[in-house]
Design a protein around this motif. Structure first.
Motif, short mmCIF file in Angstrom:
data_model
loop_
_atom_site.label_atom_id
_atom_site.label_comp_id
_atom_site.label_asym_id
_atom_site.label_seq_id
_atom_site.Cartn_x
_atom_site.Cartn_y
_atom_site.Cartn_z
N TRP A 4 46.30 42.99 25.96
CA TRP A 4 45.90 43.59 27.24
C TRP A 4 44.64 42.92 27.78
CZ3 TRP A 4 49.22 46.19 29.84
CH2 TRP A 4 50.23 46.89 29.17
N LEU A 5 43.72 42.61 26.91
CA LEU A 5 42.50 41.94 27.33
C LEU A 5 42.80 40.56 27.89
CD1 LEU A 5 39.42 42.04 27.48
CD2 LEU A 5 39.36 41.11 25.16
N ALA A 6 43.70 39.84 27.24
CA ALA A 6 44.07 38.50 27.71
C ALA A 6 44.75 38.59 29.08
CB ALA A 6 44.99 37.83 26.70
N ILE A 7 45.66 39.54 29.24
CA ILE A 7 46.35 39.70 30.53
C ILE A 7 45.35 40.08 31.62
CG2 ILE A 7 48.01 41.12 31.78
CD1 ILE A 7 49.64 41.22 29.18
N LEU A 8 44.44 40.97 31.30
CA LEU A 8 43.42 41.38 32.27
C LEU A 8 42.54 40.21 32.69
CD1 LEU A 8 42.05 43.71 33.81
CD2 LEU A 8 40.53 43.95 31.84
N LEU A 9 42.13 39.39 31.74
CA LEU A 9 41.30 38.23 32.05
C LEU A 9 42.05 37.23 32.92
CD1 LEU A 9 39.37 37.60 28.71
CD2 LEU A 9 38.47 38.48 30.87
N ILE A 10 43.32 37.03 32.66
CA ILE A 10 44.13 36.10 33.46
C ILE A 10 44.25 36.61 34.89
CG2 ILE A 10 46.46 35.20 33.79
CD1 ILE A 10 46.65 35.03 30.70
N VAL A 11 44.51 37.89 35.05
CA VAL A 11 44.64 38.47 36.39
C VAL A 11 43.32 38.37 37.14
CG1 VAL A 11 45.03 40.61 37.66
CG2 VAL A 11 46.56 39.98 35.79
N VAL A 12 42.22 38.69 36.48
CA VAL A 12 40.89 38.61 37.12
C VAL A 12 40.59 37.16 37.50
CG1 VAL A 12 38.41 38.87 36.71
CG2 VAL A 12 39.98 40.69 36.06
N LEU A 14 42.73 34.76 38.22
CA LEU A 14 43.58 34.38 39.35
C LEU A 14 43.04 34.95 40.67
CD1 LEU A 14 47.18 34.73 37.87
CD2 LEU A 14 46.03 32.64 38.58
N ILE A 15 42.64 36.19 40.64
CA ILE A 15 42.10 36.82 41.86
C ILE A 15 40.80 36.14 42.28
CG2 ILE A 15 41.12 38.95 42.79
CD1 ILE A 15 43.22 40.46 41.11
N ALA A 16 39.92 35.89 41.32
CA ALA A 16 38.64 35.23 41.62
C ALA A 16 38.87 33.81 42.14
CB ALA A 16 37.74 35.21 40.40
N GLY A 17 39.80 33.10 41.55
CA GLY A 17 40.11 31.74 42.00
C GLY A 17 40.67 31.72 43.41
N ALA A 18 41.55 32.67 43.71
CA ALA A 18 42.12 32.74 45.06
C ALA A 18 41.04 33.09 46.08
CB ALA A 18 43.24 33.76 45.10
N ALA A 19 40.17 34.02 45.75
CA ALA A 19 39.10 34.41 46.68
C ALA A 19 38.13 33.26 46.92
CB ALA A 19 38.37 35.63 46.14
N LEU A 20 37.71 32.60 45.86
CA LEU A 20 36.79 31.47 46.02
C LEU A 20 37.45 30.31 46.76
CD1 LEU A 20 34.95 31.44 42.58
CD2 LEU A 20 33.98 31.96 44.82
N GLY A 21 38.70 30.04 46.47
CA GLY A 21 39.42 28.98 47.17
C GLY A 21 39.53 29.26 48.66
N PHE A 22 39.84 30.49 49.02
CA PHE A 22 39.92 30.87 50.42
C PHE A 22 38.57 30.72 51.10
CE2 PHE A 22 39.44 34.10 53.71
CZ PHE A 22 40.46 33.72 54.58
N TYR A 23 37.51 31.18 50.45
CA TYR A 23 36.16 31.10 51.03
C TYR A 23 35.75 29.66 51.30
CZ TYR A 23 31.09 31.20 51.32
OH TYR A 23 29.80 31.00 51.71
N PHE A 24 35.92 28.79 50.30
CA PHE A 24 35.48 27.40 50.47
C PHE A 24 36.37 26.63 51.45
CE2 PHE A 24 33.24 28.19 46.40
CZ PHE A 24 31.97 27.89 46.85
N ALA A 25 37.65 26.92 51.49
CA ALA A 25 38.53 26.27 52.46
C ALA A 25 38.16 26.68 53.88
CB ALA A 25 39.99 26.62 52.16
N ARG A 26 37.86 27.96 54.07
CA ARG A 26 37.48 28.46 55.39
C ARG A 26 36.15 27.83 55.83
NH1 ARG A 26 34.60 33.16 57.09
NH2 ARG A 26 35.35 33.90 59.10
N ARG A 27 35.21 27.76 54.91
CA ARG A 27 33.91 27.17 55.22
C ARG A 27 34.04 25.69 55.58
NH1 ARG A 27 29.24 27.34 50.80
NH2 ARG A 27 28.38 25.38 51.46
N TYR A 28 34.89 24.97 54.86
CA TYR A 28 35.11 23.56 55.13
C TYR A 28 35.74 23.36 56.51
CZ TYR A 28 37.20 18.95 54.96
OH TYR A 28 37.57 17.67 55.26
N MET A 29 36.72 24.19 56.86
CA MET A 29 37.39 24.05 58.16
C MET A 29 36.43 24.34 59.31
SD MET A 29 40.27 22.76 57.88
CE MET A 29 40.74 22.94 59.58
#
Length: 72
Positions: A4-12, A14-29
């Motif tokens: 459960w801890l491993a699954i939770l860390l993977i989900v967290v 993925l969410i953090a990576g998607a949020a940071l990717g969106f933020y930096f892509a938006r800032r770059y554009m």
């Protein structure tokens, strides 16, 4: 329990990576569009010349101010 801890860390991660990717892509554009505006005065002159009009400097400035208002 460790599964459960491993699954939770993977989900967290993925969410953090998607949020940071969106933020930096938006800032770059936004930075890219600010440095390289899609329409400039020369393009407006060419467009009006293709329509058969000889624009005055005042008309070109008015169109640029309208485009800048629209972008913001």
């Amino acid at each position: 329990m460790h599964l459960w801890l491993a699954i939770l860390l993977i989900v967290v991660a993925l969410i953090a990576g998607a949020a940071l990717g969106f933020y930096f892509a938006r800032r770059y554009m936004f930075k890219y569009l600010k440095e390289n505006p899609p329409i400039n005065e020369q393009m407006i002159r060419v467009m009006m010349a293709q329509m058969g009009r000889k624009p005055s400097e005042k008309q070109v400035r008015q169109m640029m101010s309208q485009m800048n208002k629209f972008q913001q």
